[in-house]
Every structure is written in structure tokens, then in C-alpha cells.
Design an enzyme around this catalytic site. Sequence first.
Site, PDB file in Angstrom:
ATOM      1  N   SER A 656       0.999  -1.108  -0.303  1.00 39.90           N
ATOM      2  CA  SER A 656       0.092   0.212  -0.141  1.00 39.90           C
ATOM      3  C   SER A 656       1.154   1.086   0.308  1.00 39.90           C
ATOM      4  O   SER A 656      -0.198   2.607  -0.527  1.00 39.90           O
ATOM      5  CB  SER A 656      -0.868   0.422   1.379  1.00 39.90           C
ATOM      6  OG  SER A 656      -0.269   0.111   2.466  1.00 39.90           O
ATOM      7  N   LYS A 699      -5.991   5.130   8.118  1.00 36.66           N
ATOM      8  CA  LYS A 699      -4.803   5.412   7.972  1.00 36.66           C
ATOM      9  C   LYS A 699      -4.821   6.844   7.949  1.00 36.66           C
ATOM     10  O   LYS A 699      -4.173   8.314   8.135  1.00 36.66           O
ATOM     11  CB  LYS A 699      -4.782   4.831   6.222  1.00 36.66           C
ATOM     12  CG  LYS A 699      -3.534   3.348   6.638  1.00 36.66           C
ATOM     13  CD  LYS A 699      -3.687   3.344   5.085  1.00 36.66           C
ATOM     14  CE  LYS A 699      -2.832   1.559   5.022  1.00 36.66           C
ATOM     15  NZ  LYS A 699      -2.555   1.199   3.725  1.00 36.66           N
TER      16      LYS A 699
END
Length: 790
Positions: A656, A699
Site C-alpha cells: 500500500s 490511515k
Amino acid sequence: MSVKPLSSDKLYRASELQGLPEDCKSTKNLTPIDEIVGQERAQQAVEFAMSIKEKGYNIYAIGRNGLGKRTMMLRYLKRHDPNGSGHTLYDWCYVANFDETRRPKVLKLPAGTGNTFKKDIEKLMTRLVKALPLAFDNEMYYSRSEKLKNQLTQKQESALITLTNEAKEHSVSLSVTTTGEYQLVALNGEEPHTEETFALLSEEEQQAYEDTINDLERKLRGIVRQLTELEEDFSDKIQKLNEEVALDVVAHFIKTLKENYKSLPEVKAYLKAMQADILDNLDIFLEESEEQVALAYAALDKKMPRRYQVNVLVNQPEHKFPIVVEENPNYHSIFGYVENATYKGTVFTDFSLIRPGSLHRANGGVLLMDAVKVLERPYVWDGLKRALRARKLNVSSLEKEVTLSGTISLDPEDIPLNVKIILFGDYQTYQLLQHYDPEFSELFRVTADFEDEMNRTEESEAQYAQFISSIVNDNGMLHCDRKAIARIVEYSSRQADDQNKLSLHSADIANLLRETNYVAKSSKATMIRANHVEQALQSQEKRVSRLKDHVMQTFTNGTTLIDTQGTVAGQINGLSVISTSDYQFGAPNRITATTAYGEGEVFDIERNVKLGGSIHSKGVMILSAYLASTFGKTSKIPLTTHLTFEQSYGGVDGDSASMAELCAIVSAFSQLPLRQDVAITGSMNQFGEAQPIGGVNQKVEGFFDVCTIKGRKPTQGVIIPQSNVHNLMLRKDIVEAVEKGEFHIWAIGHVTEAVEILTGITAGTVTEEGIYPTESVFGKAQLKLNALRR
């Protein structure tokens, strides 16, 4: 810039509960659901398995722990009789086998009659224990037995008189000694000869006496045999008399029982055998041998001969479908066992000490067990397969299964088995059984695959509200008002990490409701409201967020270096998720890229020091391929790049960060600075297209929290892949900040869009000659690379 930040309505999908009627104010107005929520596939599998009576159609229910598989299954089974009325249930009893005591017999009785039969037999025994001794203790019996005794005495005397007279004629006396032996002695007048007087007789006289006595002894032996036969005949007649007397009593009492159970051939046969056995064992009732009687009556409950007890193994409530949950599936608890009893130092066992297992109780119904627990216990899995294959239930001792000793034990008759087994387990256990046990797929032909989540529609939200109502009603909680229901539905969406899904992890919802109920009751509320749900969620978060607080502290005191404003070349804020066993949170990571003259390789420092996982390494290789196709189509890139996660001392895995890493490398190539007030997450493919990642909510929230610590600026924000927008279910404070224009979230489809947001310059589109515009980011990078090539 071509990419516009997302509007606040894209960041959180509030629940309006449009599927519920307007007048539905709380769970009080909702009917608790009786279906398995969102598990139509699993429910159909269960219905299919339950409707097939052939063997092998047992169920393995697959799904993670906490999905409420067992609760949902039990709710379904209890509210839908899977058998309809087409299946007869039975009571199972063990009784003595009078022909072979080691093989107790099974009696099959209609459901609900087992205990009645047991009580009937107990009543019969109580009466016989009193009535039989009385039948032998009266004048009529005495006169009949006396008559037989007199007949015997007369016959004995008449047989001996003839011989006595014959002996007398030959001067020989026939007498009986004190030890009961017959004796023939020569007479001297009226007295027996002594040795001296006998010696004075002539040899002829002595010889005549001896011949006479020998002849008489031969005749005596014949008479003694005749007397023995008379004794035996007398004994038989007494036995016959006793049986006649006993039969009158027993037949009288047992007649009613035979009449009551005439429709059950097995019971009739047992009563007939029991009657014959009572007549053979009258001494038990007449208490002639004390030791024998004491052991015969050494019952653990009632004073009656043990051999005539009825051991009711299973007594089913009539018309109630048996559903048994076995929490502790060891060998004895599933298959039953035989106890031992001690009486005066003697250890013994018999059919009345056979104890049932959960398979006995579930016979005719369903047995639910945890697959891992079944597999952990020795011999249980093999025993279960054997029972399901044979469709018979055998109570054999585990000792006999595992040792070679020939200890004498009971070998009870098998009970026919008609049961559905439902095993609950995870996918790994299912795969192991499929792979290593060929019999598994034969015996567990139906898989009920439980979903983790369901689609979020108006109808499913209404169904979910009913599911919440069923938990509230089942646990006697305060009712939830409409806003509280909506907040729980939103929480479920957050748990599923998707605006368009609802989590089916019912354990989480049940736990949240319990804690919310506690909060509401503590504040003396009469109903659960949305603010109570918020308080419960906050206290949940506080309990498990110690590690998050510790990590955030490192940003506060400057231990972890991070910039949330300004611009720096070759440096970018990536985002990662840190997980504990029961909690996840996000935090930014500084990723840096430096370049030196070289052969065009990208050195992944994490990989070289074995801190990078294989998926992370794959991500770096993919971005290297994209770099090569962007800047190295005609000649090799003359720079070597070193890439690392700064201040990362644990393992790094996942792809990611690959878009962030690419942006850092492009910045290092072009020497154009990147914005530090923007963090980025997202994976990319070899064509630069943004790919979705996990943990997007955590996140975004992690970077927002760090921006709050370091000082908030209205330019700050996060770049995410476009394909992750539907996963957004962000905290209320972030949604409000976006609404006010104080925080931004950009959703991109290609890595070049990220480059433009981070540099403020267009990335550049390549011409047919392979040249990028000089004022673009890629153009500036190309110029620097070409200068190095020259």
C-alpha cells in the site's frame, strides 16, 4: 489541479432507516427476527441437510468466530421444527438380558413413556418383594409341602423295611450311623457280633455271613439309588409347588403391565422373560442366602433387586425436537460410559450403571459441536465417524478402546442412531479435514458457509434493526430508540469497512449492546439513545488503545520525525496500519528516496536488511517496472535509487506504500519538492493505475491525529485510491473538518494525479517521440536523466 477533494457526504454514509415504518420509534415496535440475518446461503444449506434423511448429510458450518453461527443456528432450529411431524422420537432404556448378563438389552419406547415404564416396574417389584414371602408363609403352602414330605418319608421307609426284614431272617441288622450312612452287621442272637464272638464261628458260618452281607449290600445300593431318585422327585415337586405358588402371585401382578404394553412387542417379550427369571430366582425374594441377597439389593437408589431395574437412558419430552449443544466433547460425554459401583469391597457393574452421552440425548434430532474441540480430544473423531457410518450407538468403555487388557466389562446392545451433526469451525480446519480425512466429505456432505458481511440496503437495514431487537429481547436489555439503532447500523458498516455493507460479526454487535445497556442504566435512562452508543464506543476504544496513545506520544515529543507542512524533495508521508490482536490504528511513516549515479536499480533497504515482506518487495518491483517504462524506454536510467521507511525498526509488509514510494523517487529524480502536509496511501500496477488497499479509515484518521498534534493547517489532507472511496466511514470530527474545508481527501485513479497534487505541477504526457513537456514533473526528471546520460 484536475482532481478535486471529496465532499463530506462521500466520507460517511449515515443511516436513515428508510426501510422502517415512520411510527417505529424503538426496538419495542420491532418484531425480533427469527431468521439467520444475511445468511441466506447458509440457511438454505441447513434446510437442505435437515430435510434429507439419508446418512452422510451432516453439516460443517464455516465462518470466523463471533459471527454468531451457533446462536443463529439454534434460533433457526428452535423456531422451525426441521422434521415437521414426519419423524417419531423414542425413549431408550437398558434392561437385563437374562440369558447373557454381559449383553444388556435395549428397549425402544414411544417418547415420554420411558420413565412411566420404569415406575411401573418399580411398583411391581415393591409388591413382589412383599407378596412373595407371604405366599410361602401360610398354612396352605405348609400343608402342601408337608404332604409331599410325608409321601417321601413313606416311600423311603417302605423301601427299607423289606430289606430290613430280609436281613433279620439271615440274622443281619440294618442300621443308620450318626453320620447318616447305612450299616449291615451280623447278629449274635439279638446283639451284634463282636470281633471275638465272630472269630469263634466256624469258617462255613463266617463265609455264609459274608455272602449274605455282600448280597444285602448289593440290594442296598439299588435301594439307595431309588431313595436318591425319590429325593430328586421330591425336590422337583417342591420346586414345582414353589413355582406354582410364585406364578400365581407374579402372574397376577404382571398381568396389568402386559395389558398396558401389549402394543410394544419388545416390552412384552421382556416382561415374559422377566417373569420366567423371577421364578428361577425366587431365593432373591425369599431372602434365603443373606450375602447373595445383599449384593442383589445393592442398588444406588431404591431397595429392589438390581437385575429387574429399568435404566432409562433417554427420556424425550413428547413432540419436542431434540437440540443438544455439546460444550465439552470428550469420549464419555459424547458416547456415554459404564460406571462401577463398590459394595463391601466388591467392585461390580451392570446395565443399571450405563450412563448416556450427548449422542443418546440428541438421537432423533441435532447435535452441535465445535470442530476444533472434537479434533483435540483423543479417539472422539474416530468414534464419531464410526457411529455415523454404522448409524448405531455403542456404549463401549474408552479403556477397552485404548488398552489390550481383557478386563471383563459390559457389551451393551447397540442403539440405532438417527442424528444430524453440526460442526462449527473455521476454513483452515475445514481444509485440513478435506485434505487429510477422505471420510470427512462422505459424512459431512453439506457445507454451510457463513458470510462476514451483507449488502447494505434499506431492506437489510430494517432486517438489521430486527436483529438488534432480537438481541435486546433475548437479553432483557433496555430498548434502543431509532437514532441508537441507526448509530449501531453505522458502526456495523464501519466494522465491515464499507459504506455499502453491514458486518455480520454479531458478537461485536451483542457486546456493544451489552456495554451500551450498562451505560444507559448507569445514567438512569429508560431507553438506549445514540449518545449512550457513542459513550460505549469511546470506552471500548479507550480500553484497547494503549499502543496507539504510545505511538502518538512519539509524534508529540518529536521522537518520531514527521513534517505536516512545507515541502521537501525525495521525502513523502506514507500511511500504515498497526494491528494488535483486537485493535487497529493508522499512523504516518516518512518514506525517503535518494539517488546516486548508477545502473538504474531501485535498492529497497527494507528488503536488503530482511525487514521487508514479500508483498512489499513485489510492490517495489512493480514501481521499478513503471519507472523503467516511463524513463528508460530508449536507454538505461543512469541513477541508482535507495528507498526506505525512516525510523521503521519492525517488519514492513504490504504494497500500500508503492504509490508513495514512486512519488518520492520521481521527486528525487526531478529534484521537485513534495508537499509534506499531504499523506498518501495506495498500491499501483505496472501501468501506474491506483489499486485499492485495506485499512483506509484508520490511515486517514492516523494522519489527521498527527496533524492535530503537529498543528492543523487548512491545506492538509490524504490521497487515497478512487476504488477505496466506498470503504470510507470516517470519524465525525474528520467529516466536519472536510465540510469546513480544513482537511481534504483526494481520490485518484492514476499515480500521475498523486504526483500533480504533491508537486502542484502537471505530471506531463509523453509525445510519440517519447518526450515529456519540459515544464512537467516527468519532463524535468527526463532532462536531468538525459544530462546524466550525456
